[in-house]
Design an enzyme around this catalytic site. Sequence first.
Site, PDB file in Angstrom:
ATOM      1  N   HIS A 163      -2.810   6.977   7.073  1.00 37.50           N
ATOM      2  CA  HIS A 163      -1.904   7.956   6.450  1.00 37.50           C
ATOM      3  C   HIS A 163      -2.649   9.214   5.992  1.00 37.50           C
ATOM      4  O   HIS A 163      -2.136  10.318   6.131  1.00 37.50           O
ATOM      5  CB  HIS A 163      -1.182   7.347   5.253  1.00 37.50           C
ATOM      6  CG  HIS A 163       0.046   6.578   5.615  1.00 37.50           C
ATOM      7  ND1 HIS A 163       1.130   7.157   6.254  1.00 37.50           N
ATOM      8  CD2 HIS A 163       0.372   5.276   5.434  1.00 37.50           C
ATOM      9  CE1 HIS A 163       2.062   6.240   6.440  1.00 37.50           C
ATOM     10  NE2 HIS A 163       1.627   5.085   5.965  1.00 37.50           N
TER      11      HIS A 163
ATOM     12  N   GLY B 215       0.836  -1.187   0.000  1.00 33.43           N
ATOM     13  CA  GLY B 215       0.000   0.000   0.000  1.00 33.43           C
ATOM     14  C   GLY B 215       0.874   1.239   0.000  1.00 33.43           C
ATOM     15  O   GLY B 215       2.030   1.190   0.427  1.00 33.43           O
TER      16      GLY B 215
ATOM     17  N   CYS C  95       6.022  -0.092   7.354  1.00 35.30           N
ATOM     18  CA  CYS C  95       5.622   1.064   6.563  1.00 35.30           C
ATOM     19  C   CYS C  95       6.806   1.538   5.734  1.00 35.30           C
ATOM     20  O   CYS C  95       7.920   1.619   6.254  1.00 35.30           O
ATOM     21  CB  CYS C  95       5.148   2.167   7.512  1.00 35.30           C
ATOM     22  SG  CYS C  95       4.667   3.687   6.700  1.00 35.30           S
ATOM     23  N   LEU C  96       6.568   1.854   4.471  1.00 35.56           N
ATOM     24  CA  LEU C  96       7.656   2.318   3.604  1.00 35.56           C
ATOM     25  C   LEU C  96       8.274   3.622   4.104  1.00 35.56           C
ATOM     26  O   LEU C  96       9.452   3.881   3.865  1.00 35.56           O
ATOM     27  CB  LEU C  96       7.155   2.494   2.164  1.00 35.56           C
ATOM     28  CG  LEU C  96       6.684   1.217   1.461  1.00 35.56           C
ATOM     29  CD1 LEU C  96       6.165   1.530   0.064  1.00 35.56           C
ATOM     30  CD2 LEU C  96       7.793   0.175   1.408  1.00 35.56           C
TER      31      LEU C  96
ATOM     32  N   HIS D 123      -4.450   0.729   7.517  1.00 37.63           N
ATOM     33  CA  HIS D 123      -3.092   1.288   7.619  1.00 37.63           C
ATOM     34  C   HIS D 123      -2.941   2.474   6.663  1.00 37.63           C
ATOM     35  O   HIS D 123      -2.457   3.545   7.053  1.00 37.63           O
ATOM     36  CB  HIS D 123      -2.061   0.199   7.306  1.00 37.63           C
ATOM     37  CG  HIS D 123      -0.647   0.677   7.341  1.00 37.63           C
ATOM     38  ND1 HIS D 123       0.219   0.352   8.366  1.00 37.63           N
ATOM     39  CD2 HIS D 123       0.061   1.463   6.497  1.00 37.63           C
ATOM     40  CE1 HIS D 123       1.391   0.929   8.134  1.00 37.63           C
ATOM     41  NE2 HIS D 123       1.326   1.599   6.998  1.00 37.63           N
ATOM     42  N   GLU D 124      -3.364   2.300   5.414  1.00 33.20           N
ATOM     43  CA  GLU D 124      -3.240   3.390   4.432  1.00 33.20           C
ATOM     44  C   GLU D 124      -4.200   4.533   4.760  1.00 33.20           C
ATOM     45  O   GLU D 124      -3.868   5.704   4.590  1.00 33.20           O
ATOM     46  CB  GLU D 124      -3.475   2.873   3.006  1.00 33.20           C
ATOM     47  CG  GLU D 124      -2.463   1.843   2.544  1.00 33.20           C
ATOM     48  CD  GLU D 124      -1.014   2.245   2.764  1.00 33.20           C
ATOM     49  OE1 GLU D 124      -0.659   3.430   2.598  1.00 33.20           O
ATOM     50  OE2 GLU D 124      -0.215   1.355   3.113  1.00 33.20           O
TER      51      GLU D 124
ATOM     52  N   GLN E   6       2.737   9.889   1.664  1.00 34.41           N
ATOM     53  CA  GLN E   6       4.039   9.226   1.631  1.00 34.41           C
ATOM     54  C   GLN E   6       4.877   9.631   0.420  1.00 34.41           C
ATOM     55  O   GLN E   6       6.070   9.349   0.376  1.00 34.41           O
ATOM     56  CB  GLN E   6       3.861   7.708   1.638  1.00 34.41           C
ATOM     57  CG  GLN E   6       3.306   7.180   2.940  1.00 34.41           C
ATOM     58  CD  GLN E   6       3.183   5.678   2.889  1.00 34.41           C
ATOM     59  OE1 GLN E   6       2.206   5.140   2.394  1.00 34.41           O
ATOM     60  NE2 GLN E   6       4.198   5.006   3.393  1.00 34.41           N
TER      61      GLN E   6
END
Length: 195
Positions: free
Chosen positions: A151, A45, A105-106, A147-148, A50
């Site tokens: 963000h 994701g 997480c990226l 999770h996304e 991000q």
Amino acid sequence: MILSVVGYGDPVLRKVGENITQDYPELKELVNNMYETMYSASGVGLAAPQVGLPIRLFVIDAAPFAELDGNTEEEAAFLKTLKKTFINAKILKEEGEEWVFNEGCLSIPDIHEGVKRKERITIEYYDENFVKHEEVFDGLAARVIQHEYDHIEGVLFTDKLSTLKKKLISKKLNNILEGKIFTDYKMKFAQKKGR
């Protein structure tokens, strides 16, 4: 085009995203770039904050989770094909038992911790063609979306950890903040010029 992923500590990750309209500049290209960036970083994701944009947009492709042990055949088949774009998403309901899953997480590389989330969500969103949907997701699908979704609300998975866990990872978080970390994807750090 592969975009730089914004690292922990950048103020854009703390902003609540703004809704966009279908005439948002180069939206299709942005969505394609976000998928390309997510795949190049082996993510499941990626949210617009991000990549430095405080808007309500995220993409997911849960296919890698289809291979996890413990999935039913039905769940594995569903996850394998779960690739979606969410625009102006709004979670209407979170239901069921809370369960823990190891999240990463990226924007926060090399940190994985158990996070509690509800097992089922009802979400309203527009797809990349600005068609409105209301859907229910559960299990790993719900988790990836939650999770996304966090963000675009300015929330990171580390916010959901206990005070002790936060203390234990504080040095790692500080290293990310200062860009003292190596990733095999492009990143931009809050206290360091991008590489």
